[in-house]
Scaffold this active site. Structure first.
Site, PDB file in Angstrom:
ATOM      1  N   GLY A  45       0.770  -0.858   0.014  1.00  0.00           N
ATOM      2  CA  GLY A  45       0.347   0.125   0.223  1.00  0.00           C
ATOM      3  C   GLY A  45       1.512   1.282   0.093  1.00  0.00           C
ATOM      4  N   GLN A  50       3.280   9.799   1.083  1.00  0.00           N
ATOM      5  CA  GLN A  50       4.353   9.633   1.296  1.00  0.00           C
ATOM      6  C   GLN A  50       6.219   9.949  -0.031  1.00  0.00           C
ATOM      7  OE1 GLN A  50       2.181   5.428   2.396  1.00  0.00           O
ATOM      8  NE2 GLN A  50       4.211   5.040   3.535  1.00  0.00           N
ATOM      9  N   CYS A  89       5.145   0.055   7.487  1.00  0.00           N
ATOM     10  CA  CYS A  89       5.220   0.967   6.542  1.00  0.00           C
ATOM     11  C   CYS A  89       6.486   1.669   5.734  1.00  0.00           C
ATOM     12  CB  CYS A  89       4.807   2.319   7.689  1.00  0.00           C
ATOM     13  SG  CYS A  89       4.505   3.520   6.914  1.00  0.00           S
ATOM     14  N   LEU A  90       6.056   1.869   4.469  1.00  0.00           N
ATOM     15  CA  LEU A  90       7.751   2.203   3.711  1.00  0.00           C
ATOM     16  C   LEU A  90       8.325   3.290   4.018  1.00  0.00           C
ATOM     17  CD1 LEU A  90       5.847   2.268   0.030  1.00  0.00           C
ATOM     18  CD2 LEU A  90       7.236   0.392   1.529  1.00  0.00           C
ATOM     19  N   HIS A 131      -4.791   1.304   7.278  1.00  0.00           N
ATOM     20  CA  HIS A 131      -3.294   2.159   7.396  1.00  0.00           C
ATOM     21  C   HIS A 131      -3.730   3.112   6.282  1.00  0.00           C
ATOM     22  CE1 HIS A 131       1.119   1.570   7.784  1.00  0.00           C
ATOM     23  NE2 HIS A 131       1.025   1.926   6.240  1.00  0.00           N
ATOM     24  N   GLU A 132      -3.644   2.812   5.480  1.00  0.00           N
ATOM     25  CA  GLU A 132      -3.293   4.098   4.013  1.00  0.00           C
ATOM     26  C   GLU A 132      -4.119   4.769   4.281  1.00  0.00           C
ATOM     27  OE1 GLU A 132      -0.528   3.958   2.482  1.00  0.00           O
ATOM     28  OE2 GLU A 132      -0.021   1.520   2.653  1.00  0.00           O
ATOM     29  N   HIS A 135      -2.883   8.012   6.767  1.00  0.00           N
ATOM     30  CA  HIS A 135      -1.849   8.245   6.525  1.00  0.00           C
ATOM     31  C   HIS A 135      -3.005   9.936   6.184  1.00  0.00           C
ATOM     32  CE1 HIS A 135       2.285   6.454   6.229  1.00  0.00           C
ATOM     33  NE2 HIS A 135       1.939   5.033   5.810  1.00  0.00           N
TER      34      HIS A 135
HETATM   35 ZN   LIG Z   1       2.234   3.987   6.606  1.00  0.00          ZN
END
Ligand SMILES: [Zn+2]
Length: 164
Positions: A45, A50, A89-90, A131-132, A135
């Protein structure tokens, strides 16, 4: 084109994003490039902050079977049940931890054609969407971690919990 990933700490990760008002060629190109960036980093995701864009746009693609979900202006409109599982998470390299989420959600969003959808998601797919979408509200999983899991322990955890 691949975007560089914004790594925490960075204030764009903690800002509420702005809704998309028009689907432009630029936005469509951004969606393609977000996917390329997500895949290049083995992500499941990615959210626009991000890649440094303050827009309410996120992608989720947990596996080939469920396919790609491009979500413009997503909102989680209901959630039920609860589930604890590990997330990464990236924007937080090498940080993993367990997080409590709804087990099942309904998410409403628009696709790149401007079509509106309401999708019921469960299990890890529901988790990735939550999660996304968080963000996009400037909320980060790090603040919800119950137990940190070291990268070395990640494989063990996955094996022990694969039937959860
Ligand atoms: Zn994340």
């Amino acid at each position: 084109m691949r975007y560089p990933i914004v790594i925490h700490p960075n204030e764009i990760l903690e800002k509420k994003t702005v809704e998309v008002t028009e689907i432009t060629d630029e936005l469509v190109k951004m969606l393609d490039d977000m996917r390329e960036t997500m895949i290049a980093h083995d992500g499941i995701g990615i959210a626009a902050p991000q890649i440094g864009k303050n827009l309410r746009v996120a992608l989720v693609e947990i596996d080939e079977e469920s396919g790609l979900f491009e979500m413009i202006n997503p909102e989680i409109i209901s959630g039920k049940g609860s589930d604890i599982d590990v997330e990464g998470c990236l924007s937080f390299p090498n940080i993993y931890g367990t997080v409590e989420r709804y087990k099942e959600i309904v998410v409403r969003y628009f696709d790149r054609e401007g079509e509106e959808y309401e999708v019921t998601a469960t299990e890890y797919f529901a988790r990735a969407i939550q999660h996304e979408v968080e963000h996009l509200d400037g909320k980060l999983f790090i603040d919800k971690i119950i137990d940190r899991i070291s990268p070395e322990d990640l494989d063990n955890y996955m094996e022990e919990h694969q039937n959860d």
